[in-house]
Design a protein around this motif. Structure first.
Motif, PDB file in Angstrom:
ATOM      1  N   TYR B  70       0.749  -1.188  -0.041  1.00 38.36           N
ATOM      2  CA  TYR B  70       0.069  -0.088  -0.087  1.00 38.36           C
ATOM      3  C   TYR B  70       0.876   1.210   0.033  1.00 38.36           C
ATOM      4  N   THR B  71       1.895   1.342   0.897  1.00 40.68           N
ATOM      5  CA  THR B  71       2.687   2.439   0.985  1.00 40.68           C
ATOM      6  C   THR B  71       3.659   2.844  -0.405  1.00 40.68           C
ATOM      7  N   TYR B  72       3.801   1.578  -1.001  1.00 38.52           N
ATOM      8  CA  TYR B  72       4.413   2.105  -2.370  1.00 38.52           C
ATOM      9  C   TYR B  72       3.527   2.132  -3.561  1.00 38.52           C
ATOM     10  N   GLY B  73       2.139   2.317  -2.947  1.00 37.68           N
ATOM     11  CA  GLY B  73       1.328   2.572  -4.062  1.00 37.68           C
ATOM     12  C   GLY B  73       1.088   1.175  -5.098  1.00 37.68           C
ATOM     13  N   LEU B  74       1.319   0.115  -4.835  1.00 33.76           N
ATOM     14  CA  LEU B  74       1.216  -1.072  -5.657  1.00 33.76           C
ATOM     15  C   LEU B  74      -0.094  -1.759  -5.668  1.00 33.76           C
ATOM     16  N   SER B  75      -0.570  -1.837  -4.406  1.00 36.89           N
ATOM     17  CA  SER B  75      -2.108  -2.224  -4.167  1.00 36.89           C
ATOM     18  C   SER B  75      -2.942  -1.776  -3.094  1.00 36.89           C
ATOM     19  N   LYS B  76      -4.082  -1.889  -3.170  1.00 31.84           N
ATOM     20  CA  LYS B  76      -5.010  -1.395  -2.125  1.00 31.84           C
ATOM     21  C   LYS B  76      -6.190  -2.288  -2.218  1.00 31.84           C
ATOM     22  N   ILE B  77      -6.625  -2.468  -1.113  1.00 38.06           N
ATOM     23  CA  ILE B  77      -7.924  -3.171  -0.709  1.00 38.06           C
ATOM     24  C   ILE B  77      -9.182  -2.422  -0.833  1.00 38.06           C
ATOM     25  N   TYR B  78      -9.802  -2.772  -1.922  1.00 41.21           N
ATOM     26  CA  TYR B  78     -11.075  -1.917  -1.843  1.00 41.21           C
ATOM     27  C   TYR B  78     -12.288  -2.512  -1.142  1.00 41.21           C
ATOM     28  N   GLU B  79     -12.079  -3.735  -0.946  1.00 39.73           N
ATOM     29  CA  GLU B  79     -13.385  -4.183  -0.161  1.00 39.73           C
ATOM     30  C   GLU B  79     -13.101  -5.583   0.424  1.00 39.73           C
ATOM     31  N   LEU B  80     -13.830  -5.767   1.642  1.00 41.20           N
ATOM     32  CA  LEU B  80     -13.437  -7.002   2.470  1.00 41.20           C
ATOM     33  C   LEU B  80     -14.899  -7.343   2.993  1.00 41.20           C
ATOM     34  N   VAL B  81     -15.112  -8.474   2.782  1.00 40.61           N
ATOM     35  CA  VAL B  81     -16.423  -8.962   3.244  1.00 40.61           C
ATOM     36  C   VAL B  81     -16.363 -10.459   3.926  1.00 40.61           C
ATOM     37  N   ILE B  82     -17.003 -10.560   4.861  1.00 39.28           N
ATOM     38  CA  ILE B  82     -17.027 -11.739   5.825  1.00 39.28           C
ATOM     39  C   ILE B  82     -18.223 -12.577   5.649  1.00 39.28           C
ATOM     40  N   ASN B  83     -18.043 -13.900   5.371  1.00 38.75           N
ATOM     41  CA  ASN B  83     -19.185 -14.661   5.080  1.00 38.75           C
ATOM     42  C   ASN B  83     -19.629 -15.075   6.656  1.00 38.75           C
ATOM     43  N   ASN B  84     -20.684 -14.421   7.168  1.00 39.05           N
ATOM     44  CA  ASN B  84     -21.323 -14.345   8.574  1.00 39.05           C
ATOM     45  C   ASN B  84     -22.598 -14.109   8.430  1.00 39.05           C
ATOM     46  N   ASP B  85     -23.263 -14.325   9.322  1.00 38.18           N
ATOM     47  CA  ASP B  85     -24.765 -13.891   9.658  1.00 38.18           C
ATOM     48  C   ASP B  85     -24.863 -12.960  10.870  1.00 38.18           C
ATOM     49  N   PRO B  86     -24.696 -11.569  10.594  1.00 36.85           N
ATOM     50  CA  PRO B  86     -24.777 -10.861   9.653  1.00 36.85           C
ATOM     51  C   PRO B  86     -23.626 -10.918   8.907  1.00 36.85           C
ATOM     52  N   CYS B  87     -23.812 -10.401   7.714  1.00 32.11           N
ATOM     53  CA  CYS B  87     -22.310 -10.262   6.729  1.00 32.11           C
ATOM     54  C   CYS B  87     -21.726  -8.954   7.561  1.00 32.11           C
ATOM     55  N   TYR B  88     -20.267  -8.960   7.526  1.00 39.47           N
ATOM     56  CA  TYR B  88     -19.759  -7.679   7.992  1.00 39.47           C
ATOM     57  C   TYR B  88     -18.814  -7.221   6.480  1.00 39.47           C
TER      58      TYR B  88
END
Lengths: 365, 508
Positions: B70-88
């Protein structure tokens, strides 16, 4: 607050540095760093501890890709910087970094070994040190504003202040004076002495390797330590003290008499950098081909009896060359195997530079 | 950790997107979005989405990697979702509004998939809590037995955590005791008149069959009776472990199984989410001034480099292809009989079953069956898929083949067992000395032998008696052994073979 991840992260760093869980050390992998000099890209190593698993080796069947290109045409293989931490792929990332950043990256894994606070010089911070306030002092340093503020406070508190007819008269207890605050720091003075063999047996490539290595050590040290003096010595059959530019650009040839450099180095340390006040780090690079065994003996004596006792660490890096016998390192190792302040390392080729730096400056790398 | 609830403006958008998703027939668990900054995002991602997970340096390593990229601008996580009820789901605070909408729409796709795809049906939907409990218990063991000891054991498990049986959750692996099946040892006879009986049912043949039956019914000499694919499970049941070790192993095994469906449906799951974010964004959510930003980021997600398959791209394209085929009625005997490529392309009965079909596919399929059933010649050609390999001679990667059958075969191969080697326990009492014998079902691709040898040490750490693994190297049988002191490497000759698979352990 210490975050949970910090704990896990520092534990990982400790493993990488080999401080804990030594048995995992062998699974640490990190990409090369200085492999491709010249281009403006460098590879940032991301150390990884890869726990062994049952996994496939090379797949002779191939893999599936997508895009243009006829059969037999070459393709560029992706480097796996895809979705969020999914692929384990390759861990060498190509980015554009400055020298300072690079030195910092190096610095995560290096340190000057055995450095000690030495020297009695008290450094006072330059500028802005007149920041402290005292109740006593010479009138010439009286802080006008603070003094009147104090007086105003006192008068309001005592009910003596009349807003319609504001007159504020400081008394003795109100007076405030500027004062100088000295910061006392024990200083870790360090002097680095680079010695390089520029004799005829050192080919172009050998000199280049030495220069690259010295350059990186130099860049890194300067980024890490403020009070560093650096001296350069080149030698063939005779030795000279030279400046940085000459050291990195000189082309010379001739015979080799290593003791000539050691003598100058010794004299330099004795005259200017007594070990009571300085951390001394001599570095010597050569192809290991000395003039005579007698001179080698002389070198060993110089080292053992005089230079080593005054140095924190003496680093000898030997470049492999087609003509050199490489005998000098063997002799050194044989004579002073036990002495921890002598560190020797072999540099076979350019790929050997980083490991060699790590040998010299690594924390157990 | 400081997490804030959504700002009002995003709450409004969430409500809108949720309503849209429902209208399209998506059926997700309640979804909770949380705003985090990049550092928190990296941290949560390092823990596989579960901030409460047990402590281990591996997560620290993951974190360093994510932070550096992330620091060197190579990748960035857009989205993170957890399989759970409720979904986080986590949203990155620094993202633009367009991105937030895109991500939310994408997340609803994932949540619907989690809830409705068959392969997720066996996962624990309270995994957030379970992971937190695991964390607490493991920290407890660390306090009691020492961080180093517990961590070493966890390291050993990590190095074996691909040795599970991914399909065991969906089928009955263990045979019920078949005591009643034909246990009388009688060989069924053909009906025949007395005088013909000797010829119709020759006594010699009957005797032979009888012995064969007896041999079959003899209780197996081996333990386990059938090869155990779930090596972790086998060790859990049979290795001489301390109570706390059993507990830790059971917990980490449960976590490994929890993550199985994600790996099993990577292409579909991402494809489905992309399908829905693009549908919702393009048709409803994008303001005119946002369209460029959206397209830029959308194409970034779908971009592919020649040397790798982008699951987002492959997934969404295949879903769209299926929708298109079922909209036009390109299925069934009439279509399949068409030979002419041009006619096949133009075929359109206007049946409009596409949407219904892809919902069915998202319910029943996983990546392997998805590719197997729907990747066809036209698709492979449209998508320009190819097989590539390393050419030793030229020293570069080259396109090897564009034949769609080869492509499909290769793709399926790489998805089978998630690209992990198939290894099972075949004998837990090898040579009658309590040694553990693992068997690698070779299938043409070699193991990394040196690494396999190191892995054996982890097996040994649990089994404590000598451990072996049989595999092949370029077709030649190899036996790796670790007895606690040293690693031994032996070439297997044909005469070894029977012994190796554990047929005749009494040869010695």
């Amino acid at each position: 607050m210490v975050r949970k991840i910090d704990r896990d992260h520092s534990r990982f760093r400790e493993i990488v540095r080999g401080r804990i869980k030594q048995d995992l050390k062998k699974f640490v992998s990190s990409g090369e760093l200085i492999g491709r000099q010249g281009g403006k890209y460098v590879s940032i190593p991301i150390p990884q501890v890869n726990l062994p698993k049952f996994r496939f080796g090379k797949n002779p069947k191939g893999e599936v890709g997508q895009g243009e290109g006829g059969e037999g045409e070459g393709i560029e293989k992706g480097d796996g910087s895809g979705a969020a931490g999914e692929d384990s792929g390759q861990h060498i990332l190509e980015v554009d970094v400055t020298l300072e950043e690079l030195a910092e990256i190096l610095g995560e894994e290096l340190e000057l070994p055995n450095i000690e606070p030495k020297g009695k010089k008290v450094i006072s911070q330059a500028g802005g040190s007149w920041r402290s306030i005292r109740r006593v002092g010479p009138e010439s340093l009286r802080h006008f504003k603070r003094t009147y503020q104090e007086a105003l406070k006192r008068q309001i508190a005592a009910g003596l202040y009349d807003p319609d007819n504001p007159s504020i008269i400081p008394m003795r207890a109100d007076k405030r004076y500027k004062s100088r605050k000295d910061t006392v720091q024990p200083q870790a003075n360090a002097v680095i002495v680079y010695m390089m063999d520029v004799s005829g047996s050192m080919g172009r490539e050998q000199k280049e390797i030495v220069r690259i290595e010295a350059f990186w050590i130099d860049t890194w040290l300067r980024s890490q330590y403020e009070n560093i003096e650096v001296k350069y010595i080149v030698h063939d059959a005779v030795a000279h003290v030279v400046d940085q530019h000459t050291f990195f650009h000189l082309r010379e040839s001739g015979g080799t008499k290593i003791s000539s450099a050691y003598e100058i180095c010794l004299k330099m340390i004795r005259d200017h950098y007594p070990s009571s006040e300085w951390n001394v780090y001599p570095f010597h690079f050569s192809d290991g081909d000395n003039w005579s065994t007698r001179d080698t003996e002389h070198c060993i004596n110089l080292l053992r009896d005089q230079i080593l006792p005054m140095s924190n660490q003496f680093c000898y890096g030997q470049v492999k060359s087609a003509y050199g016998s490489g005998q000098f390192k063997k002799d050194l190792d044989a004579a002073m195997r036990e002495d921890p302040s002598l560190v020797t390392s072999d540099i076979l080729d350019r790929d050997g530079i980083l490991p060699s730096i790590k040998t010299f400056l690594g924390k157990g790398m | 950790m400081s997490m804030t609830t959504l700002p009002l403006v995003l709450q409004d958008h969430q409500a809108e997107i949720k309503e849209l998703a429902c209208a399209y027939g998506l059926d997700a668990y309640e979804t909770i979005f949380e705003m985090v900054d990049y550092d928190e995002m990296n941290m949560i991602a390092a823990y596989g989405g579960f901030p409460t997970r047990y402590p281990h340096w591996r997560f620290g390593m993951e974190y360093e990697q994510l932070s550096k990229s992330y620091t060197y601008g190579l990748s960035k996580i857009y989205e993170l979702v957890i399989n759970n009820d409720p979904c986080y789901a986590y949203l990155m605070r620094s993202n633009s509004l367009t991105d937030q909408k895109l991500v939310m729409a994408h997340v609803y796709g994932h949540c619907d998939f989690f809830k409705n795809n068959y392969w997720f049906s066996k996962t624990n939907r309270k995994m957030m809590d379970v992971m937190a409990n695991h964390g607490t218990r493991i920290r407890g063991y660390m306090d009691r037995y020492g961080v180093g000891l517990v961590e070493d054991f966890i390291d050993a498990i990590h190095s074996l955590d691909n040795l599970i049986d991914p399909h065991s959750r969906y089928i009955e692996r263990s045979r019920a005791d078949q005591g009643d099946s034909q246990s009388d040892g009688e060989v069924p006879r053909m009906r025949a008149k007395d005088y013909m009986d000797r010829y119709i049912n020759p006594p010699a043949y009957l005797e032979e069959q009888k012995q064969k039956l007896a041999a079959e019914n003899k209780p197996s000499q081996h333990f386990p009776a059938d090869p155990a694919r779930d090596v972790l499970g086998f060790l859990l049941e049979c290795a001489p472990l301390e109570r706390w070790q059993q507990d830790v192993l059971a917990m980490l095994r449960e976590e490994a199984y929890y993550f199985v469906p994600q790996a099993m449906t990577k292409i579909m799951n991402e494809g489905w989410a992309v399908y829905w974010h693009s549908t919702m964004m393009c048709r409803h959510l994008c303001e005119p001034e946002e369209i460029i930003t959206y397209c830029d980021h959308h194409s970034g997600t779908l971009g592919s480099r020649p040397g790798q398959i982008n699951p987002y791209k492959l997934g969404v394209e295949l879903f769209r292809d299926i929708e298109n085929r079922w909209d036009k009625g390109k299925f069934g005997i009439d279509y399949q009989r068409l030979e002419d490529a041009d006619e096949r392309r133009r075929f359109d009965r206007g049946v409009g079953l596409g949407r219904e079909k892809i919902f069915e596919v998202r319910r029943d399929y996983n990546d392997v069956t998805f590719i197997d059933d729907y990747l066809n010649a036209e698709f492979a050609e449209d998508q320009k898929l190819f097989v590539y390999g390393f050419n030793e001679r030229t020293g570069q990667y080259e396109v090897v083949d564009r034949d769609w059958r080869k492509v499909k075969e290769q793709l399926l191969w790489s998805l089978t067992n998630f690209g992990q080697p198939r290894i099972s326990v075949v004998d837990a009492n090898y040579k009658n000395r309590g040694e553990l014998y693992l068997y690698h079902d070779w299938g043409g691709v070699d193991l990394q032998l040196r690494e396999a040898a190191q892995t054996l040490k982890s097996v040994h750490a649990m089994w404590t008696r000598p451990v072996h693994v049989e595999t092949r190297e370029e077709g030649q049988g190899r036996l790796l052994t670790y007895d606690g002191d040293e690693i031994k490497f032996r070439e297997l000759t044909p005469s070894d073979d029977a012994l190796a698979v554990g047929q005749e352990p009494d040869k010695d």
